[in-house]
Design a protein around this motif. Structure first.
Motif, PDB file in Angstrom:
ATOM      1  N   ASN A 164      -5.228  -3.159   6.188  1.00 40.53           N
ATOM      2  CA  ASN A 164      -4.756  -2.428   7.541  1.00 40.53           C
ATOM      3  C   ASN A 164      -5.915  -1.663   7.946  1.00 40.53           C
ATOM      4  N   CYS A 209      -6.032  -2.814   0.697  1.00 43.69           N
ATOM      5  CA  CYS A 209      -5.176  -2.770   1.759  1.00 43.69           C
ATOM      6  C   CYS A 209      -5.989  -3.276   3.169  1.00 43.69           C
ATOM      7  N   CYS A 241       0.764  -1.196   0.033  1.00 44.24           N
ATOM      8  CA  CYS A 241      -0.020   0.021  -0.035  1.00 44.24           C
ATOM      9  C   CYS A 241       0.778   1.322   0.038  1.00 44.24           C
ATOM     10  N   THR A 292      -6.665   4.106   2.901  1.00 43.22           N
ATOM     11  CA  THR A 292      -6.836   3.220   1.516  1.00 43.22           C
ATOM     12  C   THR A 292      -7.405   2.034   1.616  1.00 43.22           C
ATOM     13  N   CYS A 316      -5.633   2.255   8.133  1.00 44.52           N
ATOM     14  CA  CYS A 316      -5.190   2.765   6.635  1.00 44.52           C
ATOM     15  C   CYS A 316      -6.416   3.378   6.119  1.00 44.52           C
ATOM     16  N   CYS A 350       0.376   3.103   3.804  1.00 46.85           N
ATOM     17  CA  CYS A 350       0.777   2.445   5.114  1.00 46.85           C
ATOM     18  C   CYS A 350       1.959   1.461   4.856  1.00 46.85           C
TER      19      CYS A 350
END
Ligand SMILES: [Zn+2]
Length: 151
Positions: free
Chosen positions: A55, A53, A17, A60, A58, A20
């Motif tokens: 995470n 992504c 990503c 995104t 994050c 992150c």
């Protein structure tokens, strides 16, 4: 456990990503076409490969693994399970099992995982077009039920 996106089995791609640094998981183009809001969809480059992504911290959601394009949580028509801890967010998008509904069912002695699995086995699920991760939700459902049982 994956049901409807067999290509995602080896879906971890090397690209990370851009925001992150976490490794993304490849998603089919149809997932973006189905879940992006019109204004975001209007900027989509269909020639690119996209990754998700996972995470939680994050913003995104999708990024092109071979281009600069990214899409954030606000670009999607639905909340993203991995990035939104609200109880009303779906874990299983196809059959609308929110965290709240799963928790209630489990506490009443039900087995949502079994119910979802039966739909999957009957070929009814459409994770590619319903779930932002573009792949089967069963791992997330199982993990969430484990958490419910712990607390
Ligand atoms: Zn990220």
């Amino acid at each position: 456990m994956d049901c409807c996106a067999p290509t995602n089995r080896e879906g971890t791609i090397k690209t990370s990503c851009p925001h992150c640094g976490q490794n993304g998981r490849r998603v089919p183009l149809v997932t973006l076409k189905s879940l992006l809001k019109p204004a975001a969809l209007a900027t989509l480059d269909p020639e690119c490969d996209y990754a998700f992504c996972p995470n939680p911290s994050c913003e995104t959601v999708y990024f092109a693994s071979d281009g600069p394009l990214t899409f954030a949580v606000g670009d999607l028509k639905v909340p993203v399970f991995q990035k939104d801890s609200d109880m009303d967010v779906p874990v299983c998008y196809c059959f609308d099992w929110t965290r709240k509904r799963i928790m209630q069912a489990v506490r009443q002695g039900g087995n949502p995982l079994q119910e979802i699995k039966a739909h999957v086995q009957a070929g009814r699920c459409g994770c590619e077009v319903n779930n932002p991760q573009g792949a089967c939700c069963m791992g997330n459902v199982a993990e969430f039920i484990r958490q419910v049982n712990v607390y």
